[in-house]
Enzyme design. Sequence first.
Site, PDB file in Angstrom:
ATOM      1  N   TYR A  59     -15.070 -12.303   0.750  1.00 59.70           N
ATOM      2  CA  TYR A  59     -15.838 -11.099   0.436  1.00 59.70           C
ATOM      3  C   TYR A  59     -17.166 -11.461  -0.227  1.00 59.70           C
ATOM      4  O   TYR A  59     -18.219 -10.881   0.089  1.00 59.70           O
ATOM      5  CB  TYR A  59     -15.045 -10.181  -0.489  1.00 59.70           C
ATOM      6  CG  TYR A  59     -14.067  -9.276   0.224  1.00 59.70           C
ATOM      7  CD1 TYR A  59     -14.506  -8.346   1.159  1.00 59.70           C
ATOM      8  CD2 TYR A  59     -12.701  -9.332  -0.061  1.00 59.70           C
ATOM      9  CE1 TYR A  59     -13.614  -7.505   1.804  1.00 59.70           C
ATOM     10  CE2 TYR A  59     -11.802  -8.486   0.582  1.00 59.70           C
ATOM     11  CZ  TYR A  59     -12.266  -7.583   1.515  1.00 59.70           C
ATOM     12  OH  TYR A  59     -11.388  -6.743   2.159  1.00 59.70           O
ATOM     13  N   ARG A  61      -3.196   6.065  -0.416  1.00 59.24           N
ATOM     14  CA  ARG A  61      -3.835   6.918   0.573  1.00 59.24           C
ATOM     15  C   ARG A  61      -2.918   7.738   1.460  1.00 59.24           C
ATOM     16  O   ARG A  61      -3.335   8.776   1.979  1.00 59.24           O
ATOM     17  CB  ARG A  61      -4.735   6.060   1.455  1.00 59.24           C
ATOM     18  CG  ARG A  61      -4.002   4.878   2.091  1.00 59.24           C
ATOM     19  CD  ARG A  61      -4.952   3.866   2.667  1.00 59.24           C
ATOM     20  NE  ARG A  61      -4.225   2.832   3.410  1.00 59.24           N
ATOM     21  CZ  ARG A  61      -4.822   1.866   4.080  1.00 59.24           C
ATOM     22  NH1 ARG A  61      -6.149   1.826   4.121  1.00 59.24           N
ATOM     23  NH2 ARG A  61      -4.111   0.966   4.723  1.00 59.24           N
ATOM     24  N   ARG A  78      -6.976  11.914  -6.825  1.00 61.58           N
ATOM     25  CA  ARG A  78      -8.189  11.126  -6.729  1.00 61.58           C
ATOM     26  C   ARG A  78      -9.459  11.947  -6.481  1.00 61.58           C
ATOM     27  O   ARG A  78     -10.568  11.389  -6.498  1.00 61.58           O
ATOM     28  CB  ARG A  78      -8.047  10.117  -5.572  1.00 61.58           C
ATOM     29  CG  ARG A  78      -7.421   8.788  -5.914  1.00 61.58           C
ATOM     30  CD  ARG A  78      -8.345   7.849  -6.691  1.00 61.58           C
ATOM     31  NE  ARG A  78      -9.675   7.780  -6.113  1.00 61.58           N
ATOM     32  CZ  ARG A  78     -10.012   7.049  -5.054  1.00 61.58           C
ATOM     33  NH1 ARG A  78      -9.099   6.326  -4.431  1.00 61.58           N
ATOM     34  NH2 ARG A  78     -11.249   7.032  -4.610  1.00 61.58           N
ATOM     35  N   ASP A 136      -7.071  -3.009  -7.216  1.00 64.16           N
ATOM     36  CA  ASP A 136      -7.781  -3.587  -6.075  1.00 64.16           C
ATOM     37  C   ASP A 136      -8.105  -5.027  -6.398  1.00 64.16           C
ATOM     38  O   ASP A 136      -8.347  -5.381  -7.567  1.00 64.16           O
ATOM     39  CB  ASP A 136      -9.065  -2.819  -5.770  1.00 64.16           C
ATOM     40  CG  ASP A 136      -9.654  -3.221  -4.423  1.00 64.16           C
ATOM     41  OD1 ASP A 136      -9.301  -2.592  -3.401  1.00 64.16           O
ATOM     42  OD2 ASP A 136     -10.449  -4.182  -4.391  1.00 64.16           O
ATOM     43  N   ARG A 175       0.821  -1.212   0.000  1.00 63.76           N
ATOM     44  CA  ARG A 175       0.000   0.000   0.000  1.00 63.76           C
ATOM     45  C   ARG A 175       0.857   1.265   0.000  1.00 63.76           C
ATOM     46  O   ARG A 175       0.448   2.298   0.523  1.00 63.76           O
ATOM     47  CB  ARG A 175      -0.977   0.010   1.188  1.00 63.76           C
ATOM     48  CG  ARG A 175      -2.077  -1.022   1.045  1.00 63.76           C
ATOM     49  CD  ARG A 175      -3.059  -0.951   2.210  1.00 63.76           C
ATOM     50  NE  ARG A 175      -4.150  -1.904   2.013  1.00 63.76           N
ATOM     51  CZ  ARG A 175      -5.019  -2.255   2.957  1.00 63.76           C
ATOM     52  NH1 ARG A 175      -4.932  -1.719   4.164  1.00 63.76           N
ATOM     53  NH2 ARG A 175      -5.969  -3.120   2.709  1.00 63.76           N
TER      54      ARG A 175
END
Length: 408
Positions: free
Chosen positions: A170, A46, A55, A91, A42
């Site tokens: 998921y 972010r 973004r 993702d 990651r």
Amino acid sequence: MNTESVNLDASHPLASGLTADSRLIRAYQGTRTDVTPVWFMRQAGRSLPEYRELRVGTRMLDACLDPEMASEITLQPVRRHHVDAGIFFSDIVVPLKLVGVDVEIVAGKGPVLGKAVRTATDVAELTSLDPATLDSALAPISQAVARTVAELGATPLIGFAGAPFTLAAYLVEGGPSKDHIHARTLMHAEPEAWARLMEWTANVTGRFLRAQVLAGASAAQLFDSWAGALSLADYAKYVAPASAAAIAHVRDLSYTERAYAEYRQDEAADTESVNRSVPIVHFGVGTGELLAAMHGIGADVVGVDYRIPLDEANRRLGGTVPLQGNVDPAMLAAPWPVLEAHVLDVLERGRTAPSHVLNLGHGVPPDTDPDVLTRLVDLVHEAGGAASGDTASGAAASVGSVAGVARG
């Protein structure tokens, strides 16, 4: 998948030699390099202000499927931190979206499915979606990888995909879960339906991973974020075969390179050629009891989370497997001397393994100060890769003093 080796195109960064001799690839192949390579899970996204600015107004999955944006986001941390690899920005649910599953990523929550897959009938409905349609639907991913590789040059790009169990979790839970109780129930209550679900998720995620490698990624990483919820027996029986099937989509890809005498310590090596497969890393969260089984699916490298030290992970793996990890992400917000001591300890424990790529024991927290990551990279690079605690400590002290002047 093919049982025979498939050579990568001559222009591929591995086949052309552009990335084949990089620190990262050599470490993944089990060679201890002069400097321990480092990158962060990651690292793209972010925690970077430039990412957040880019973004604005764009949904996550839309960003993943915009080749120009996905490429730029992948490149941002490489430019800023000077890490030894890029990790492709995407993702794990992207291939689910592209094959026709109703899924969105909800800010602050994660992937949310339009319908949970809870019964054998649900599984039959889901698996009627043909994974082969991904071969054309993944074009935006291939384009993004190609753009990124062209910019990275000799810095390798790592492709990634979610492991079949994590995708299945998921799908069955309908979104994030703390215990994955519905997935584990389906596993035992409907074993035939579970097997069909796992075969399907392995095919979907395997194609996603293969597309990235064929487009130019020099290594592949399979993430099993939720495998830590499983017992070893359940993992071995209900999950490992599907994970092996997923990486089989990449396992057959190979390239030919000249052997390098400086690494092989072979006087004739500079005139030889060797056939190599694309390195595959397998990482899971909370999977200390599963490490050997996770390696057993056919992975070359095992990623270790922050819960067990690397020397113990190395012992559990028999001392023969390259390791990746495992700085505790929580330490990134600690005072620098605390983080520095922790990183040096991780490096020292990593020296017990055949080779080591420094990483986090999970992803970069969103509120991490980017300057800390840059400083950490400097520390690791200056510490070297030789099995000498004195050398590492001396280099670390030097980096600490220089970085302190440069960054305050």
